[in-house]
Scaffold this motif. Structure first.
Motif, PDB file in Angstrom:
ATOM      1  N   VAL A 197     -40.038  -6.643  -8.119  1.00 12.40           N
ATOM      2  CA  VAL A 197     -39.302  -7.141  -9.270  1.00 12.40           C
ATOM      3  C   VAL A 197     -37.975  -6.970  -9.397  1.00 12.40           C
ATOM      4  O   VAL A 197     -37.518  -5.594  -9.368  1.00 12.40           O
ATOM      5  N   VAL A 198     -37.059  -8.097  -9.429  1.00 13.58           N
ATOM      6  CA  VAL A 198     -35.531  -7.723  -9.727  1.00 13.58           C
ATOM      7  C   VAL A 198     -35.276  -8.332 -11.018  1.00 13.58           C
ATOM      8  O   VAL A 198     -35.527  -9.446 -11.455  1.00 13.58           O
ATOM      9  N   THR A 199     -34.848  -7.466 -11.732  1.00  8.49           N
ATOM     10  CA  THR A 199     -34.530  -7.694 -13.443  1.00  8.49           C
ATOM     11  C   THR A 199     -33.110  -7.324 -13.836  1.00  8.49           C
ATOM     12  O   THR A 199     -32.637  -6.389 -13.464  1.00  8.49           O
ATOM     13  N   PHE A 200     -32.389  -8.404 -14.429  1.00 10.33           N
ATOM     14  CA  PHE A 200     -31.082  -8.251 -14.654  1.00 10.33           C
ATOM     15  C   PHE A 200     -31.161  -8.403 -16.080  1.00 10.33           C
ATOM     16  O   PHE A 200     -31.557  -9.426 -16.752  1.00 10.33           O
ATOM     17  N   GLY A 201     -30.140  -7.716 -17.035  1.00 11.52           N
ATOM     18  CA  GLY A 201     -30.062  -7.833 -18.342  1.00 11.52           C
ATOM     19  C   GLY A 201     -30.995  -7.020 -18.998  1.00 11.52           C
ATOM     20  O   GLY A 201     -31.763  -6.088 -18.726  1.00 11.52           O
ATOM     21  N   ASP A 202     -31.490  -7.704 -20.488  1.00 10.55           N
ATOM     22  CA  ASP A 202     -32.308  -7.014 -21.419  1.00 10.55           C
ATOM     23  C   ASP A 202     -33.615  -7.162 -20.893  1.00 10.55           C
ATOM     24  O   ASP A 202     -34.032  -8.168 -20.548  1.00 10.55           O
ATOM     25  N   THR A 203     -34.419  -6.126 -20.915  1.00  8.73           N
ATOM     26  CA  THR A 203     -35.938  -6.336 -20.424  1.00  8.73           C
ATOM     27  C   THR A 203     -36.706  -5.364 -21.512  1.00  8.73           C
ATOM     28  O   THR A 203     -36.543  -4.242 -21.777  1.00  8.73           O
TER      29      THR A 203
END
Length: 72
Positions: free
Chosen positions: A17-23
């Motif tokens: 999983v590649v996540t950018f920003g608010d999670t």
């Protein structure tokens, strides 16, 4: 909270999983099963495996091995 992302290079993502920003909530799920016999996963330049007579039991009597739901 806002973020600024500049010049991101991701050449290859394999199973992740590649996540950018608010999670708030990330819950990746993946299940796999492999049956391998004697010496089947050996790697190298020169592999010599003498296993004689080999048998792999692939019979799976139960309904599920790993549940991919409800665990996040």
């Amino acid at each position: 909270m806002p973020i600024v992302i500049n010049q991101v290079v991701i050449p290859n993502v394999t199973g992740g999983v590649v996540t950018f920003g608010d999670t708030y909530y990330v819950s990746p799920k993946s299940n796999s099963k492999t049956a391998q016999g004697s010496g089947s996963s050996n790697t190298g330049i020169c592999v010599n495996t003498n296993s004689g007579l080999s048998n792999t039991n692939t019979l799976d009597p139960d309904g599920s091995d790993q549940n991919g739901f409800g665990n996040g």
